[in-house]
Scaffold this active site. Structure first.
Site, PDB file in Angstrom:
ATOM      1  CG  ASP A   1      54.797  16.155  59.257  1.00 22.92           C
ATOM      2  OD1 ASP A   1      54.361  15.346  60.095  1.00 22.92           O
ATOM      3  OD2 ASP A   1      55.785  16.885  59.442  1.00 22.92           O
ATOM      4  NE  ARG A   2      48.082  20.061  55.710  1.00 23.14           N
ATOM      5  CZ  ARG A   2      48.520  21.165  55.080  1.00 23.14           C
ATOM      6  NH1 ARG A   2      48.487  21.223  53.759  1.00 23.14           N
ATOM      7  NH2 ARG A   2      48.960  22.198  55.763  1.00 23.14           N
TER       8      ARG A   2
END
Length: 309
Positions: free
Chosen positions: A147-148
């Site tokens: 994920d970011r």
């Protein structure tokens, strides 16, 4: 004409004596029929050096090999991906690199792939810039995902063949990957397993939740250190659902510090500006040699400052 080739040499063992060249290429190198055919499109794509010979010579795919022979295969590929990933000057943290892959320690709050909102500042842009500066001609190929907001270990394959083999390892690789997270509250149990299906509500793109109609999701956690109102935990997954750790820890009442999606009830995130999650440990096999590789990535400063005192 392809711009790049990965040259691989294989020494034939006693157990492989009598096999056809094609069988070695498909069995030992895991090359598809299409890749094998493509190798033979070039005059030096498949060659052999017999025991005692000084030079390589061409060999047909239907010919057999003997123990001690050295088979040399060139796996070609097109590497023109201009316009796909624009190189940037952003630095990258290289944990490991060889001819077939590069392992990076991704910063937190950085997307992996370019997007409309992150056209030039993704990790892929930074890697493309590194390839350009070091004279390497590779397509940017990610193995797995983060994920970011998640920091930590992430693999990029340098050629199509390595990418295919590493992708086939992903199921087992996910079970040999460990995360560190800082979660809110005081854990009642020092370790446990969360077995709760995760799904996506209709019409809601980003957020996942535990729901009966969701896909199987299993997370194992173990307490590393308990603090007054938060804890450092180590986690591993049997499955790889989107936001799985964040959803599961929130589900049992211990959302990650800084998690704006699943931790809105947290009263004090102690300065964390992102979900406090880090891919800290990864084990996998080198795609060509089969050698077992194992790596650790230290906690980034924003998490380390909360647990290292």
């Amino acid at each position: 004409m392809p711009e790049s080739a990965r040259e691989i040499e294989i020494k034939i063992t006693d157990n492989e004596e009598g096999l056809k060249v094609r069988e070695i290429m498909s069995g030992k190198l895991k090359l598809s029929s299409r890749e094998i055919t493509r190798c033979k499109q070039f005059e030096d794509g498949v060659m052999i050096k017999k025991a005692g010979d000084a030079q390589y010579k061409l060999i047909w795919l239907k010919e057999t090999v003997s123990a001690g022979d050295i088979l040399k295969v060139k796996i070609y590929e097109d590497t023109d991906n201009s316009g796909d990933v624009i190189p940037s000057d952003d630095p990258i943290d290289i944990v490991y690199e060889d001819e077939d892959l590069i392992l990076l320690n991704k910063p937190g709050d950085m997307v992996v792939h370019p997007s409309y909102a992150h056209h030039l500042d993704s990790l892929s842009n930074a890697l493309a810039g590194y390839y350009l500066r070091t004279g390497q001609n590779h397509v940017v190929r990610t193995i797995g995902r983060l994920d970011r907001e998640t920091s930590g270990l992430l693999i990029f394959a340098k050629n199509r063949h390595a990418a295919a083999i590493l992708s086939n390892q992903k199921g087992n690789m996910s079970k040999r990957k460990e995360y560190l997270a800082i979660v809110s509250g005081v854990l009642e149990n020092e370790q446990g397993t969360i077995d709760a299906p995760i799904g996506q509500e209709e019409g809601v793109r980003m957020i996942r939740k535990v729901m009966e109609s969701g896909k199987e999701a299993i997370t194992h956690y173990k307490l590393v250190r308990q603090f007054e109102d938060y804890a450092l935990v180590r986690l591993c997954l049997d499955t790889g659902r989107t936001h799985q750790i964040r959803v599961h820890m929130s589900y049992i009442g211990h959302p990650l510090l800084g998690d704006s999606l699943y931790g809105k009830e947290i009263k004090n995130s102690h300065g964390m500006k992102r979900a406090a999650l880090h891919a800290a440990h990864l084990e996998f096999m080198q795609p060509i040699t089969g050698k077992e590789l194992s790596f650790e990535a230290e906690l980034p400063e924003d998490m380390k400052s909360l647990v290292d005192f």
